[in-house]
Design a protein around this motif. Structure first.
Motif, short mmCIF file in Angstrom:
data_model
loop_
_atom_site.label_atom_id
_atom_site.label_comp_id
_atom_site.label_asym_id
_atom_site.label_seq_id
_atom_site.Cartn_x
_atom_site.Cartn_y
_atom_site.Cartn_z
N PRO A 145 0.83 -1.22 0.00
CA PRO A 145 0.00 0.00 0.00
C PRO A 145 0.85 1.26 0.00
O PRO A 145 1.99 1.26 0.48
CB PRO A 145 -0.81 -0.12 1.30
CG PRO A 145 -0.82 -1.58 1.61
CD PRO A 145 0.49 -2.11 1.13
N PRO A 146 0.30 2.36 -0.53
CA PRO A 146 1.06 3.62 -0.62
C PRO A 146 1.64 4.10 0.71
O PRO A 146 2.78 4.58 0.75
CB PRO A 146 0.02 4.59 -1.17
CG PRO A 146 -0.93 3.75 -1.93
CD PRO A 146 -1.01 2.45 -1.19
N SER A 147 0.88 4.00 1.80
CA SER A 147 1.38 4.48 3.09
C SER A 147 2.59 3.67 3.53
O SER A 147 3.54 4.22 4.12
CB SER A 147 0.28 4.39 4.15
OG SER A 147 -0.20 3.06 4.28
N ASP A 148 2.60 2.36 3.25
CA ASP A 148 3.75 1.52 3.59
C ASP A 148 4.95 1.87 2.73
O ASP A 148 6.10 1.81 3.19
CB ASP A 148 3.40 0.04 3.42
CG ASP A 148 2.38 -0.44 4.45
OD1 ASP A 148 2.17 0.27 5.44
OD2 ASP A 148 1.78 -1.52 4.25
N ILE A 149 4.69 2.23 1.47
CA ILE A 149 5.79 2.65 0.57
C ILE A 149 6.44 3.92 1.10
O ILE A 149 7.67 4.03 1.15
CB ILE A 149 5.26 2.85 -0.87
CG1 ILE A 149 4.80 1.52 -1.47
CG2 ILE A 149 6.35 3.47 -1.75
CD1 ILE A 149 4.15 1.65 -2.82
N GLU A 150 5.63 4.89 1.49
CA GLU A 150 6.16 6.15 2.02
C GLU A 150 7.06 5.89 3.23
O GLU A 150 8.18 6.43 3.32
CB GLU A 150 5.02 7.08 2.41
CG GLU A 150 4.26 7.65 1.23
CD GLU A 150 3.03 8.43 1.65
OE1 GLU A 150 2.66 9.38 0.94
OE2 GLU A 150 2.43 8.07 2.68
N LEU A 151 6.58 5.09 4.17
CA LEU A 151 7.36 4.80 5.38
C LEU A 151 8.66 4.09 5.05
O LEU A 151 9.72 4.39 5.60
CB LEU A 151 6.53 3.95 6.35
CG LEU A 151 5.36 4.66 7.04
CD1 LEU A 151 4.54 3.68 7.87
CD2 LEU A 151 5.86 5.80 7.91
N ALA A 152 8.59 3.12 4.11
CA ALA A 152 9.77 2.34 3.76
C ALA A 152 10.82 3.19 3.03
O ALA A 152 12.02 2.99 3.21
CB ALA A 152 9.37 1.15 2.89
N VAL A 153 10.38 4.15 2.23
CA VAL A 153 11.33 5.06 1.57
C VAL A 153 11.95 6.01 2.60
O VAL A 153 13.15 6.27 2.57
CB VAL A 153 10.64 5.86 0.44
CG1 VAL A 153 11.55 6.95 -0.10
CG2 VAL A 153 10.24 4.91 -0.69
N LEU A 154 11.14 6.49 3.53
CA LEU A 154 11.64 7.42 4.54
C LEU A 154 12.66 6.76 5.47
O LEU A 154 13.64 7.40 5.87
CB LEU A 154 10.47 7.96 5.37
CG LEU A 154 9.61 9.04 4.69
CD1 LEU A 154 8.36 9.32 5.51
CD2 LEU A 154 10.40 10.31 4.48
N ASP A 155 12.45 5.48 5.82
CA ASP A 155 13.40 4.83 6.74
C ASP A 155 14.50 4.06 6.02
O ASP A 155 15.33 3.41 6.67
CB ASP A 155 12.67 3.94 7.75
CG ASP A 155 11.98 2.73 7.13
OD1 ASP A 155 12.37 2.31 6.02
OD2 ASP A 155 11.04 2.20 7.76
N GLY A 156 14.52 4.12 4.68
CA GLY A 156 15.62 3.52 3.92
C GLY A 156 15.45 2.08 3.52
O GLY A 156 16.33 1.51 2.88
N ARG A 157 14.32 1.45 3.86
CA ARG A 157 14.12 0.06 3.44
C ARG A 157 13.87 -0.04 1.94
O ARG A 157 14.14 -1.07 1.33
CB ARG A 157 12.96 -0.56 4.21
CG ARG A 157 13.28 -0.87 5.67
CD ARG A 157 12.06 -1.39 6.40
NE ARG A 157 11.08 -0.35 6.61
CZ ARG A 157 9.77 -0.49 6.38
NH1 ARG A 157 9.28 -1.62 5.90
NH2 ARG A 157 8.93 0.52 6.60
N LEU A 158 13.34 1.01 1.35
CA LEU A 158 13.15 1.10 -0.10
C LEU A 158 13.93 2.29 -0.62
O LEU A 158 13.99 3.35 0.03
CB LEU A 158 11.67 1.26 -0.46
CG LEU A 158 10.74 0.08 -0.20
CD1 LEU A 158 9.30 0.47 -0.53
CD2 LEU A 158 11.14 -1.15 -1.01
N HIS A 159 14.52 2.15 -1.81
CA HIS A 159 15.21 3.27 -2.44
C HIS A 159 14.21 4.26 -3.05
O HIS A 159 14.43 5.47 -3.04
CB HIS A 159 16.14 2.77 -3.54
CG HIS A 159 17.27 1.93 -3.03
ND1 HIS A 159 17.44 0.61 -3.39
CD2 HIS A 159 18.27 2.21 -2.17
CE1 HIS A 159 18.51 0.13 -2.79
NE2 HIS A 159 19.03 1.08 -2.04
#
Length: 326
Positions: A145-159
Motif C-alpha cells: 500500500p502507498p502508506s507503507d511505501i512512504e514509510l519504507a522510503v523514509l526509513d531507507g528500506r526502499l530506495h
C-alpha cells in the motif's frame, strides 16, 4: 618564502588544471608560437596563462625571449609533476565513467498494485534501460500500500516508490509520472448494463463497492452518490465484486480494459462518472548517494519528458487542425 609555501600547499582548482594543461602543451610543442595552433588560442593568451601559473606556483618555469624557449630546472620538475597529476585526473575520470557504464548493486522499489497495465510504461521501460546499463543490478519490487511505501522510503528500506500523489510529505522528493483515469463500471449481468444515461437516481438504487484506501477530497465526492454496500482494500478486490454482477464501482480504465473489450464490463456514463489519479515516483530527501538509484531516476525522468513532449506536440497538431478547419 612563506607565500611560496602557502601557494604550493594549496589544492589545484579547475582553473589550475587548465593552466597546467596549457603548460604541458607549451612544453610538448617547444614554445608559445608552436602551441598556438595546438591550443587554438592566441600567443598573448598563452603568455598570460604562463604568467598566471608561475605566479600561482611561485616559480620561474621557463625562459622565453630572443634566445628561444627553454625550461628551468624547476620547470622541468613541474612538467613531470603535471604529467603525473593529469594522468591521475584522467584515470579518475575513466574509472568513474566505468562505474556509470557498469552499474552494480540493488534497487528496491515499492509499487502500488495494478499499475503494470498502464499504457505509459515509464516504470517498465526505465527498469529495462537500467538493466541494460547494469546487467548485474538486482531489482527487488514490493507490491504494498502507498502508506507503507512512504514509510519504507523514509526509513531507507526502499530506495524509491510509486504512489498516488494524494499529499506531499516534507521528507520526500516527488517525480510526477502520469495521470490515471478511472471510470464507474458494472458487469454484463448487472441491471444498469444496458442503461444509456446513468444519473444519481440510478446510483442510489444500486449496491456499490467503495475503496478502503485514501483518496483525495475530489474523488471522495464522486463516491458520495454511491450506495456503499461493500469495500475493498485494492482495485483487484473492487474488480472481483463488480464481476459478481451485484455491484458497481470505480476502476482505472487501463485495468478494466480486459473485461470491457470482452463485453464483461462497461463504463457507466463515462463523461460524468470519472476522475484522475496522479502518480509520482518518490525518493527520500538527503539520502546517501546511490548510482543505481540515480541512473534509474534519470531513465524514468527521460521517459516522462519524452511522453510529455509527444503529448504537447499532439495537442499542438490538434490546435493547428482546428484552426485550419475553422
Amino acid at each position: 618564502m612563506s607565500r611560496r609555501k602557502e601557494a604550493l600547499s594549496a589544492q589545484p582548482s579547475d582553473a589550475d588544471l587548465r593552466l597546467l594543461k596549457i603548460y604541458r602543451k607549451v612544453v610538448e610543442c617547444g614554445g608559445f608560437s608552436a602551441a598556438e595552433v595546438e591550443l587554438n588560442i592566441s600567443r598573448a593568451a598563452i603568455s598570460m596563462a604562463m604568467n598566471d601559473l608561475e605566479t600561482r606556483l611561485g616559480l620561474r618555469l621557463c625562459q622565453r625571449g630572443r634566445s628561444g624557449f627553454s625550461l628551468t630546472d624547476e620547470g622541468a620538475e613541474v612538467y613531470e609533476a603535471t604529467m603525473q597529476l593529469l594522468a591521475a585526473v584522467e584515470g579518475f575520470r575513466t574509472r568513474v565513467n566505468g562505474l556509470h557504464a557498469w552499474l552494480k548493486g540493488e534497487l528496491n522499489i515499492g509499487i502500488t498494485d495494478n499499475l503494470v497495465t498502464m499504457p505509459e510504461m515509464h516504470i517498465t521501460n526505465a527498469l529495462s534501460a537500467l538493466k541494460e546499463r547494469g546487467p548485474e543490478v538486482r531489482i527487488n519490487i514490493r507490491m504494498i500500500p502507498p502508506s507503507d511505501i512512504e514509510l519504507a522510503v523514509l526509513d531507507g528500506r526502499l530506495h524509491t516508490g510509486v504512489i498516488p500523489a494524494l499529499k506531499s510529505l516534507p521528507g520526500l522528493d516527488y517525480l510526477p509520472l502520469y495521470a490515471e483515469t478511472s471510470q464507474l463500471y458494472c458487469a454484463s449481468g448487472h441491471p444498469l448494463y444496458d442503461t444509456e444515461e446513468v444519473g444519481e437516481r440510478h446510483l442510489a438504487n444500486c449496491d456499490a463497492v467503495v475503496p478502503a484506501y485514501a483518496q483525495t477530497p475530489e474523488i471522495k465526492a464522486l463516491h458520495e452518490p454511491l450506495r456503499a454496500a461493500a469495500s475493498a482494500t485494492d482495485r483487484e478486490g473492487i474488480a472481483f465484486l463488480i464481476l459478481s454482477n451485484r455491484y458497481i464501482g470505480y476502476l482505472p480504465t487501463h485495468y478494466a480494459e480486459r473485461w470491457v473489450s470482452s463485453g464483461r464490463m462497461r463504463a457507466l456514463n463515462p463523461e460524468r462518472w470519472h476522475y484522475l489519479t496522479h502518480y509520482s515516483a518518490i525518493t527520500r530527501k538527503g539520502a546517501p548517494p546511490n548510482l543505481v538509484l540515480e541512473s534509474y531516476l534519470e531513465e524514468l525522468d527521460l521517459r516522462v519528458k519524452v511522453a510529455d513532449g509527444a503529448e504537447t506536440q499532439s495537442a499542438s497538431s490538434k490546435d493547428c487542425l482546428f484552426v485550419a478547419n475553422g
